[in-house]
Design an enzyme around this catalytic site. Structure first.
Site, PDB file in Angstrom:
ATOM      1  N   CYS A   1      38.521  75.069  78.992  1.00  0.00           N
ATOM      2  CA  CYS A   1      37.135  75.953  79.692  1.00  0.00           C
ATOM      3  C   CYS A   1      37.836  77.397  80.721  1.00  0.00           C
ATOM      4  O   CYS A   1      37.989  77.681  80.391  1.00  0.00           O
ATOM      5  CB  CYS A   1      36.401  75.087  80.757  1.00  0.00           C
ATOM      6  SG  CYS A   1      34.835  75.889  81.311  1.00  0.00           S
TER       7      CYS A   1
ATOM      8  N   HIS B   1      34.904  70.264  76.242  1.00  0.00           N
ATOM      9  CA  HIS B   1      36.083  69.760  76.930  1.00  0.00           C
ATOM     10  C   HIS B   1      35.865  68.518  76.347  1.00  0.00           C
ATOM     11  O   HIS B   1      35.280  67.439  76.005  1.00  0.00           O
ATOM     12  CB  HIS B   1      34.990  69.608  78.111  1.00  0.00           C
ATOM     13  CG  HIS B   1      35.154  70.392  78.698  1.00  0.00           C
ATOM     14  ND1 HIS B   1      36.034  70.621  80.188  1.00  0.00           N
ATOM     15  CD2 HIS B   1      34.048  71.671  79.640  1.00  0.00           C
ATOM     16  CE1 HIS B   1      35.484  71.832  80.803  1.00  0.00           C
ATOM     17  NE2 HIS B   1      34.695  72.296  80.696  1.00  0.00           N
TER      18      HIS B   1
ATOM     19  N   GLU C   1      37.932  66.515  76.515  1.00  0.00           N
ATOM     20  CA  GLU C   1      38.598  64.982  77.270  1.00  0.00           C
ATOM     21  C   GLU C   1      37.193  64.735  78.097  1.00  0.00           C
ATOM     22  O   GLU C   1      38.134  63.778  78.437  1.00  0.00           O
ATOM     23  CB  GLU C   1      39.325  65.416  78.600  1.00  0.00           C
ATOM     24  CG  GLU C   1      38.701  66.778  79.733  1.00  0.00           C
ATOM     25  CD  GLU C   1      38.226  67.815  79.205  1.00  0.00           C
ATOM     26  OE1 GLU C   1      37.799  68.501  80.659  1.00  0.00           O
ATOM     27  OE2 GLU C   1      38.854  68.425  77.924  1.00  0.00           O
TER      28      GLU C   1
END
Length: 227
Positions: free
Chosen positions: A86, A194, A196
């Site tokens: 991002c 994302h 994560e």
């Protein structure tokens, strides 16, 4: 494996990255402040999402001039694995470590939801545990995730197999549905979604964990070769 998570003023996904590396993956992780001047000694570097410097000028532009980015460039040249997500992707582009630019989403709205990504290249140290063309569920959260590059750069990305992830249903207008690209050397990956935030079932998907596991497996293989 030792991960560095670089923290800029305005980063807000640094703890997510830290959790993914330390808790979900079970490896060492350290938060590294942007004013530090060296990233030497880490086995991988994670550049998190957020709004570094409040996204003034352009997203990632001010962060790309930070002291830590000089060392980031050196580590990229040395072959250290670097993942930018991002705002981290935006910083890598502004630092010249990846080609192209990120524009406002086509509908000029902030988008925050899960998207289906297609793994276009599973022959990288970030994607080796995925199947080619595997569909994975990874969340997005961005207002300026519309990847753009000129035709010459796009053809080069395709020719070198540098397009790693694409969107199944392009949400932001990115050229050729691009969600993530890698450098020619193969050690710097930038992506808007994302991973994560998709490392545990309680989060809605574990598909992102394979990315971090791929980094770990490939690092162990390389470590064994050099031992």
């Amino acid at each position: 494996m030792r991960f560095a998570v670089v923290v800029f003023p305005g980063s807000n996904c640094d703890r997510d990255m830290y959790h993914a590396a330390k808790d979900a993956l079970g490896e060492e992780a350290t938060l590294v402040w942007y004013q530090e001047e060296s990233l030497a000694g880490y086995d991988a570097i994670l550049i998190p999402g957020g709004f570094s410097y409040g996204d003034y000028l352009r997203c990632g532009a001010m962060a790309s001039t930070s002291p830590i980015v000089r060392s980031l460039r050196e580590e990229a040249e040395n072959g250290t694995p670097i993942l930018g997500v991002c705002n981290g992707f935006q910083i890598l582009l502004e630092a010249g470590l990846l080609p192209g630019a990120l524009l406002r989403n086509k509908q000029l709205k902030f988008l925050c939801h899960y998207e289906t990504l297609i793994v276009q290249n599973n022959q990288t140290q970030f994607t080796s545990l995925y199947e080619e063309n595997e569909a994975i569920q990874i969340p997005i959260a961005h207002g300026e995730g519309n990847y753009y590059c000129d035709d010459e750069t796009l053809q080069q990305l395709k020719r070198n197999n540098q397009i790693v992830f694409t969107y199944q249903n392009n949400p932001n207008g990115s050229v050729s549905d691009i969600a993530g690209i890698i450098n020619e050397q193969g050690n710097v990956l930038g992506m808007m979604p994302h991973p994560e935030r998709a490392t545990e079932s309680i989060l809605g998907s574990e598909d992102g964990l394979k990315l971090f596991k791929s980094m770990l497996v490939n690092w162990r293989d390389q470590y064994a070769k050099n031992a």
